[in-house]
Design a protein around this motif. Sequence first.
Motif, short mmCIF file in Angstrom:
data_model
loop_
_atom_site.label_atom_id
_atom_site.label_comp_id
_atom_site.label_asym_id
_atom_site.label_seq_id
_atom_site.Cartn_x
_atom_site.Cartn_y
_atom_site.Cartn_z
N GLY A 81 0.90 -1.11 0.20
CA GLY A 81 0.03 -0.23 0.22
C GLY A 81 1.42 1.46 0.16
O GLY A 81 0.83 1.96 -0.56
N TYR A 84 2.23 1.35 -3.62
CA TYR A 84 1.34 2.14 -4.09
C TYR A 84 0.71 3.28 -4.04
O TYR A 84 0.54 4.46 -5.35
CB TYR A 84 -0.12 1.45 -4.32
N THR A 85 0.99 4.28 -3.11
CA THR A 85 0.36 5.76 -2.45
C THR A 85 1.87 6.27 -2.46
O THR A 85 1.48 7.24 -3.44
CB THR A 85 0.04 5.77 -0.64
N PRO A 88 2.76 5.90 -7.40
CA PRO A 88 1.48 5.75 -8.19
C PRO A 88 2.33 6.10 -9.52
O PRO A 88 1.54 5.22 -10.83
CB PRO A 88 0.80 7.11 -7.54
N ILE A 156 -5.45 13.70 -7.09
CA ILE A 156 -4.56 12.31 -6.93
C ILE A 156 -5.25 11.68 -8.04
O ILE A 156 -5.64 11.51 -8.71
CB ILE A 156 -5.42 12.13 -5.31
N CYS A 160 -2.78 5.90 -6.77
CA CYS A 160 -3.23 6.48 -5.65
C CYS A 160 -3.47 5.42 -4.42
O CYS A 160 -3.67 5.86 -3.40
CB CYS A 160 -1.98 7.79 -5.22
N VAL A 161 -5.18 6.42 -4.74
CA VAL A 161 -5.37 5.59 -3.87
C VAL A 161 -6.51 4.26 -4.04
O VAL A 161 -6.80 4.00 -2.53
CB VAL A 161 -7.19 6.38 -4.77
N GLY A 163 -3.57 2.41 -3.83
CA GLY A 163 -2.55 2.26 -2.69
C GLY A 163 -3.16 2.56 -1.19
O GLY A 163 -2.72 1.88 0.06
N ILE A 164 -3.97 4.16 -0.84
CA ILE A 164 -4.43 4.37 0.19
C ILE A 164 -5.92 3.29 1.20
O ILE A 164 -5.20 3.32 1.65
CB ILE A 164 -5.46 6.02 0.02
#
Length: 447
Positions: A81, A84-85, A88, A156, A160-161, A163-164
């Motif tokens: 995660g 990913y964040t 990205p 964003i 990234c989302v 990953g969050i």
Amino acid sequence: MTFWEDRPQTVAVIPDAFIFLTSGMNLALGLGYNYYSVTTHFQFSWFIGVVIGALLSAPLVHILIKRYFVLLSSFLVVVAGILYTVCPDDPTALIAARYINGIGTGFITVPFIVHCSEISATRKRGFCLGIEQFCTAVGIFIQATYIALWNESNDISPTCVHGIFCLSFGLIALGLAFVVIESPIFFIRRANDAAAMQCLTYLQLPAVLSDEKKLLLDEHKNYVLKNEYLGTSGSFVRALGPLLRMILFSSVIPFTFSLPYTRQLIIGTVFGMNTTRQWTSVVCTALRVLGALGAISMLDIIGRKIVNLIGLLVMAGLGIGVAVLFAYIGNWQNEYQMSMTCVFLIIIQFFGGLCAPTSTVYLGEAFPMLLKPYFIAFCICVQCAVHIIVICTFSMNLNSICVYDTFTYAFLFVCFLLFIFTIPETKLTTLSEAQERFHAWNHLRSW
């Protein structure tokens, strides 16, 4: 005993549930629900990670307590995660994140199935084991929804989302590791009856020692003695028949949600609904969640076999319609034909969700105790191998779609016919009784 009194058995697998949410999101990410174009390596890398994780965990299931698997798997999900964040737009980091999340998923799936089958009451085992596919379906829905509703004007990155979400679910799973209740069978095999009795006490409310729990301890001890008496060679021989059937069963599940399915849904939406907004993906994945929810609610009431057979039959029947509609290139630009395709594909997802949880339940019931983790891991590898083969061989053209659709839905129908005779009904059975039923081949009357 009531469902409420068995509540600790469900609570004990909540950390796994959050990990499986990230599994569903990563599964969907590799099967077409991504905002930007990705490489083939990116798509299948997660499945290779799952294979690695499953093979690593199988020999450790009888050695380590379940909490250690949850902690390590959650940690890997958190690391993925973060990648990913933070990165990205870095292809290398994203592929690494895919591998890491896949390893975390595979590493928890095998011990989850073994552990959950051992701690669940016979009247609740289908529900508890089915949580894996239900949470995976919810993860698919989350990924499909935010991708379908994404707007380029957002500041964003969609990665990234993703990953969050993964980071959040991983941290929750990590924080809830303390709610895990170990399997009494794990301790019985180590001649620690006191610890096994303590586990049984915690697994049913009220958390006090009772005559019923003493009888349950004796039942577990008989299960362990019976399996240890078989030995490794005897267990292997008895597991070969169930293994052949579960390999076939495991091969079915990837076809309930695949890359070609996603591509066909996109075509159907663009030409059949006159829109590039993929709202149909939200509807079909939501129906998959409803199907999985319906399945886990019924598995211990009307049984595993009938739920699975209904799902297979409807998917095969509707799928033949999809295959016919996509068989002619002229239909691809026909609004009515493509709208019908969308309707069929959406309905198929409901029955795919209905069918999928039965695979996890049967994996938890089919094999003798000594070799159970290894055969479960092998079946998981088969599922991943099917996905990888489809990803690497499928191309978006008329011939490829015709071959895929014809094979897939004919295969589902053949499996439906075979499972009528070869798959047993195991609702309200102990693990020993379920294994005995799998040892036999003819189950035409087993409903």
